[in-house]
Design a protein around this motif. Structure first.
Motif, PDB file in Angstrom:
ATOM      1  N   PRO A 196       4.464  -1.183   8.551  1.00 13.65           N
ATOM      2  CA  PRO A 196       3.659  -2.164   9.291  1.00 13.65           C
ATOM      3  C   PRO A 196       3.732  -1.968  10.811  1.00 13.65           C
ATOM      4  N   ASP A 225      12.578  -7.898   8.674  1.00 12.51           N
ATOM      5  CA  ASP A 225      11.850  -8.089   7.434  1.00 12.51           C
ATOM      6  C   ASP A 225      10.398  -7.651   7.668  1.00 12.51           C
ATOM      7  N   ARG A 271       7.803  -8.322   6.321  1.00 11.29           N
ATOM      8  CA  ARG A 271       6.799  -9.392   6.200  1.00 11.29           C
ATOM      9  C   ARG A 271       6.491 -10.020   7.549  1.00 11.29           C
ATOM     10  N   TRP A 292       4.071  -7.641   9.169  1.00 16.37           N
ATOM     11  CA  TRP A 292       2.752  -7.771   8.529  1.00 16.37           C
ATOM     12  C   TRP A 292       2.063  -9.043   8.985  1.00 16.37           C
ATOM     13  N   ALA A 293       2.819 -10.133   9.064  1.00 13.64           N
ATOM     14  CA  ALA A 293       2.219 -11.410   9.476  1.00 13.64           C
ATOM     15  C   ALA A 293       1.700 -11.322  10.909  1.00 13.64           C
TER      16      ALA A 293
END
Lengths: 357, 492
Positions: free
Chosen positions: B16, B411, B413, B416-417
């Protein structure tokens, strides 16, 4: 020799942060007042003044942020790494706010009236609150010792969200609102509105921001005191440096200058208030910076420990000096032209923007 | 086998982070050509207007200023994002090499400062500054743009060919020579190649707007001037770029052999290496679907068919671009070169028409081509950037630090967020930006049509009357003949 150079580079970094807090802060403040106006139909004249005052200078003001970042990573690479590893969520939020704010400020000036203009105004205002809050919260995390040298020492959410960082954020909001209002008083006094008859005369614009400047100045001093108390509970060494160490003169100047502006505004004496505003807000930053010297991260990382390669430090100073010779006169020219009302939108040639004007 | 191990060892945030960096850079680079070059084109146009008292030229210059204001704002914020992404996404690279990487950015920061200051003065000074002064102050912008580009390219070329230091025992650089850090082997060719690309792209882009108008039959002096000045800049530089690009490619062959192998999808080290046009490299080292020209690659790289070209397989797996990356690099490189050749052909057509009848080409097809030249140039810039960045993989600082070592080990995520949020924000910005340009264009066309019915006096008005003392509310620059708020525009 190298220690002196390192200290100078640290000084340049602190100066960049302080100037950004005043120059960029003034723009954030204008954005905060813009948000507080409320609905799109309220006080269009005030919004027009804010647009008029900010447009020519906000980009130059924002460059101080880029400059501060570059000096931070070039002069003190490990500091940059530490701060970002520990506080990246704050910077992510600040970044999103920054980009939304800049882009939507530009758009709302040219976007036609109506829904798009309303959305742009709202986004611009909200981002003007979020960005300075997050940046100052990051400083608060540093001041309260929650950023470890090289990497995180406390859980992520604790590093980002804690009493000191919240209080620093609140102080930043008060201080930017204060300098925004103070400068807008100056702008209002010189403001020549574009052609259609103004529904709000110039004197009322001055009054509008005069009252707000007084209130924000007092608020800044009060929340500044609270922040100091909170910081004292969490990081007493830094507070000692601020009230009984090298930060003290700046702390005194900060409070005196800010109160002086409040008094001047209260009595409608429009002299020196802009200079005093800059000195006041800048001194708050200096008081903190000198208060925690020689540490960049209190108790964990000193200026000397964090310094990059010595040759690079010298290069940074040389580049800074050369550039200052070029930039300072240019910046002065920009501000003088702006304050003389010589700058206006190239699109204003014939009421070309059917915006909120 | 080795590849799997390396991939498994990579922090999950690498993907990412790379995607986000690539996206934000690819977006920002779109704004760079106009950010750096638009001021020059505009100031030249203003000069033409002042020198020959040409109201059309002044009108163009002034309208371009309005566009410049918005585009510079977007460029400034997307650029600021990048400098913070270095910290958010690649903190360990900044911690280890920030001082070296930062020298170029130190130059860039100040140059950008000058740009931001003078763009404020130039854009907002149209109405009230004396014309000559306004014109003169505008001339600060082009060199400031060049200087800023120099700084950024210095930092990037240092990542490609890092020099000027050696690693100390703790892994931090020592014995730093600041000048060598700036003037790395790659700086020369990267800088000139990119600078030319910026000028060509901006020239072709601005010209293409008026080429579209020309194709649609709007063939007045406004469109002729708006086309000719920027297109000439692009056309003159296109052949120069072909030569510089060729030199740059040879230099990459010398300095960055793994990147060169990826650009040419060369798998095995060999002499008489063929030039593969298009084509796909598969994991077993074979190329498919391409047009293979015997010995040409060796000939181009070393002026002799016996020149030995290193293949990708001669590098350990973990230190060279993956097969996927190599295919991507190769495709990007070929598209860039192809577009460059097309640009030269277009420039030749333009030159031939000028030599033969001292006029613009008469063929409609030329203007169709010119309409696409702007977008084509942007595509070429993106491809060139992909070539140099993806071609450096898996390194962030070639030979010294891997991307996987530099990344923020969070993390995935979270990244990505953040990436998703940026995607939304950037999409909204693109939407607003494009809507705005279309709206401005439509408004200006309406204004012009209104003006045709009612010819001058608009001479001199681009600077507007300049009441030295205020207040002068009603006397402020109302468009003569344009009439009323909501009309007029910068023409008035």
């Amino acid at each position: 020799m190298t220690a002196a150079v390192d200290d100078l580079v640290a000084g340049v970094l602190l100066l960049a942060v302080a100037v950004y807090s005043t120059a960029g802060g003034t723009d954030y403040g204008a954005g905060i007042w813009d948000l507080l106006i409320g609905g799109p139909r309220r006080h269009p004249r005030v919004r027009a003044l804010i647009d008029h005052a900010m447009a020519p200078v906000w980009e130059a003001n924002n460059v101080w942020l880029v400059f501060a970042a570059v000096v931070a990573w070039t002069g003190f690479p490990i500091l940059f790494q530490s701060v970002f590893l520990s506080l990246y969520p704050l910077f992510t939020l600040a970044l999103l706010a920054l980009i939304l704010r800049g882009a939507f400020f530009a758009f709302r000036k040219v976007a036609a009236a109506g829904r798009a203009h309303m959305v742009a105004t709202l986004v611009f205002g909200a981002a003007s609150v979020l960005a300075p809050f997050c940046f100052a919260a990051a400083l608060g995390a540093v001041a309260s010792g929650r950023v470890g040298a090289g990497g995180p020492v406390v859980p992520l959410w604790q590093a980002c969200l804690n009493p000191t960082s919240v209080m620093f954020g609140v102080v930043a909001l008060a201080a930017t609102a204060f300098s925004g209002a103070s400068f807008l008083v100056g702008d209002a006094r010189r403001y020549v509105p574009p052609s259609p008859a103004p529904p709000m005369p110039r004197e009322d614009l001055v009054e509008y921001f005069r009252r707000r400047a007084v209130a924000a100045a007092l608020a800044t001093v009060v929340v500044g005191g609270v922040a100091l108390a909170v910081l004292g509970a969490e990081s007493p060494a830094v507070v000692r440096g601020m009230v009984a160490g090298p930060g003290l003169p700046f702390a005194i100047v900060a409070v005196v200058a800010t109160l002086a502006v409040a008094v001047l505004m209260w009595r409608r004496v429009y002299l020196w208030f802009r200079v005093l505003t800059v000195v006041g807000v800048g001194s708050f930053v200096f008081a903190w910076g000198f208060g925690q010297s020689p540490y960049l991260l209190p108790g964990r990382l000193t200026i000397e420990q964090a310094a990059g390669a010595p040759t690079v430090q010298l290069t940074v100073l040389v580049i800074t000096l050369v550039a200052l010779v070029l930039v300072v006169p240019s910046l002065a020219l920009l501000y003088v032209l702006d304050q003389r009302n010589d700058l206006e939108s190239p699109d204003d040639g014939g009421g070309a923007s059917p915006t909120g004007r | 086998m080795t590849t799997t191990i390396v991939l498994a060892a990579q922090p999950a945030a690498v993907l990412p982070s790379r995607e986000q960096m690539a996206f934000t850079l690819a977006y920002h680079i779109i704004l760079v050509p106009l950010g750096v070059v638009f001021p020059l084109i505009t100031v030249v146009m203003e000069g033409i207007g002042l020198r020959w008292r040409d109201p059309v030229a002044l009108k163009l210059a002034r309208r371009w200023s309005v566009v410049m204001a918005v585009q510079f704002a977007v460029g400034a914020v997307t650029g600021t994002i990048l400098s913070f992404e270095f910290g958010i996404l690649w903190p360990r690279m900044m911690g280890r090499f920030g001082d070296l990487f930062g020298i170029g950015f130190g130059i860039e920061a100040w140059a950008f400062f000058l740009e931001a200051i003078f763009i404020g003065i130039y854009l907002y000074g149209w109405n009230r500054l004396p014309p000559r002064l306004h014109f003169g102050l505008g001339w600060v912008l082009p060199p400031a743009g060049v200087l800023g580009t120099f700084g950024v390219i210095a930092a990037n070329s240092w990542m490609n060919t890092p020099t000027g230091f050696r690693l100390g025992p703790d892994g931090r650089p020592v014995d730093v020579n600041a000048l060598t850090v700036i003037f790395t082997p790659a700086l020369g060719y990267e800088f000139w190649h990119f600078m030319l690309a910026l000028y060509m792209t901006a020239g072709f882009m601005v010209a293409s707007v008026y080429a579209v108008g020309w194709v649609r039959g709007r063939r007045d002096r406004y469109h002729r001037l708006g086309f000719t000045v920027p297109f000439t800049i692009g056309a003159v530089l296109a052949p120069v770029q072909l030569v510089v690009g060729d030199i740059a490619t040879r230099a990459v062959f010398r300095d960055q052999p793994a990147k060169f192998a990826a650009m040419e999808i060369t798998w095995v080290t060999r002499s008489h290496n063929p030039e593969v046009v298009a084509g796909i490299l598969t994991a077993d080292g074979r190329t498919h679907l391409g047009l293979s020209i015997p010995s040409l690659d060796s000939l181009l790289a070393g002026f002799s068919p016996t020149t030995v070209v290193r293949g990708l397989s001669s590098f350990p797996d973990s230190t060279r671009p993956s097969v996927l990356d190599a295919n991507f690099v190769h495709l990007a490189f070929d598209v860039m070169v192809g577009l460059g050749v097309v640009a030269v052909l277009l420039a030749a057509w333009y030159a031939a028409a000028w030599v033969r009848h001292r006029d613009l080409p008469r063929s409609r097809w030329f203007f169709v081509g010119a309409s696409l030249a702007g977008v084509g140039s942007y595509l070429a810039v993106e491809c060139g950037w992909i070539t140099t960045e993806v071609g450096r993989q898996p390194w962030i600082v070639y030979g010294f630090m891997l991307v996987a070592e530099a990344v923020n080990p969070v993390d995935p995520r979270f990244i990505w967020a953040m990436f998703a949020a940026l995607l939304v924000v950037y999409a909204v910005i693109a939407f607003f930006f494009i809507t705005l340009l279309l709206r401005l264009s439509a408004r200006w066309r309406r204004d012009d049509e209104a003006h045709i019915a009612e010819p001058p006096p608009e001479v001199g008005s681009p600077y507007g009357p300049r009441p030295r003392t205020f207040p002068a509310p009603p006397a402020s620059p109302l468009p003569p003949g344009g009439g009323g708020p909501g009309a007029g525009g910068p023409a008035g």
